[in-house]
Scaffold this active site. Sequence first.
Site, PDB file in Angstrom:
ATOM      1  N   GLU A 156       0.829  -1.333   0.008  1.00  0.00           N
ATOM      2  CA  GLU A 156       0.027   0.232   0.133  1.00  0.00           C
ATOM      3  C   GLU A 156       0.817   1.314  -0.086  1.00  0.00           C
ATOM      4  OE1 GLU A 156      -3.014  -0.115   3.152  1.00  0.00           O
ATOM      5  OE2 GLU A 156      -3.904  -1.984   2.295  1.00  0.00           O
TER       6      GLU A 156
ATOM      7  N   GLU B 164      -5.189  -8.459   1.223  1.00  0.00           N
ATOM      8  CA  GLU B 164      -6.003  -8.144   2.409  1.00  0.00           C
ATOM      9  C   GLU B 164      -7.247  -8.127   2.201  1.00  0.00           C
ATOM     10  OE1 GLU B 164      -4.242  -4.707   4.677  1.00  0.00           O
ATOM     11  OE2 GLU B 164      -2.225  -5.639   4.184  1.00  0.00           O
TER      12      GLU B 164
END
Length: 482
Positions: free
Chosen positions: A176, A381
């Site tokens: 991320e 995720e």
Amino acid sequence: PTTTTTTELRRFPAGFAWGTATAAYQVEGAVAEDGRTPSIWDTFSHTPGRVVDGDTGDVADDHYHRFREDVALMRRLGTTTYRFSVAWPRITPQVSADALGPVNPAGLQFYSTLVDELLAAGIEPVVTLYHWDLPQALEDAGGWTSRRTAERFGEYAEVVAAALGDRVRTFTTLNEPWCSAYLGYASGVHAPGRTEPAAALAAVHHLNLAHGLGALAVRRAAPSARVSLTLNLAWVRTEGTSPADHDAVRRVDGLQNRVFLDPVLRGEYPADVLVDTASVTDWSFVLPGDLDLVHQGVDVLGVNYYSPTVVRAWDGSAPRAENDGHGNSAHSPWVASTDVEFPELPGHTTAMGWSVDARGLTELLVRMHREHPGLELLVTENGAAYDDVVVAGQVHDVERTEYLHAHLHAVLDALDAGAPVRGYFLWSFLDNFEWGYGFSKRFGIVHVDYLTQRRTLKDSALWYAGVIAQNAVPQEVASLRA
Ligand code: PNW
């Protein structure tokens, strides 16, 4: 109301990878052991006022000492893979902007032993090289605003890939980068806590450069490994109908999705993003040749998804709605976007205040398949925080199970549409240090009592074990128990 229980199952493809995920600073603790030096998250969490309740990762889940017990728990759940991250400050504790410094054998040894323990349990390790714990010394020299951080990252990636590449098949360069850049340097709710929009965009570029240099390094050191990058892609939409509303969608899509996808997968920055952000920076940190380095692609793309992103144009007539789920800050992570607002959504939210809409996961996976046919995908995720309590040794986290149920159906919908999704990693294996929220938010399917470090399987963990055992999800959420 009557409850229909059907035992009808929807199956996943044979060989689908079933995992859980964690990150080093969130679970390990042992921050001063075996030569580790501080990261930006040690500094940030020890700065009063930065993390809820003053929590730090000093001990966290004590996973550094309990990893054998934790791997044994994974084995009980039947997960076939595990995504964890390597703490850079354990590997090269003396790194500076100019040089990587000596490799710390004790740091490498921890991860090498963890990999062996996983393989012995029949669990495939998926290694993230950077999940936000930048060595503090590099931040002191500019952090991600400096290209030297990207250069050192490439060298560090080579060290880890050389040490683990004989046993690890998948290396993820970054987790991320959106969060690292915008939450770290624009809104300041994440380490290093800076609030400078121009710095955030420089960080975007140097994180992209780090991916490119890291991918080259992994391919050199571990030629048979797969290189991946994990992005928290946004499913952006508007309920507005005006051209300005649709422009808000384009703008947020550019800042969150395309500014990472396009350089890595196509070798160029999106022209509209350069125009949108021209008032903040001239992008002169992009040097000749950089985009060739960034343009390394990926062998598999990691997609993290939690919640939808709904935007609309802000005309300045009422206070700007900023319910974007990114934490409270006087500073927006959305650089150069004062004409965009994030309206409150009706309906159920998790303990993070994030609204739940599983459709977004399907949409993102199908979009990636449409725009990059053949690109293999992993959901790296997905999960939810709820206020769980242990009662008589059990945690009845019905809402989390429902969340997982809906999102696994969303993955199946994407598979039905042809998207090559190879696996699913639930966030998270354990309750852990949830960054700026400290231990106040619980994402685990395993409950952790932070006073005793006792682990308790939540009901959702037992449900997930059943899904894994059948390689299928039931139509009805309640009809499957391990
Ligand atoms: C991700 N946001 O973080 C991270 O990869 C995990 O380490 C983290 O624990 C998990 O999601 C849950 O939060 C995010 O503000 C943090 O949009 C913040 C945001 C998104 C992802």
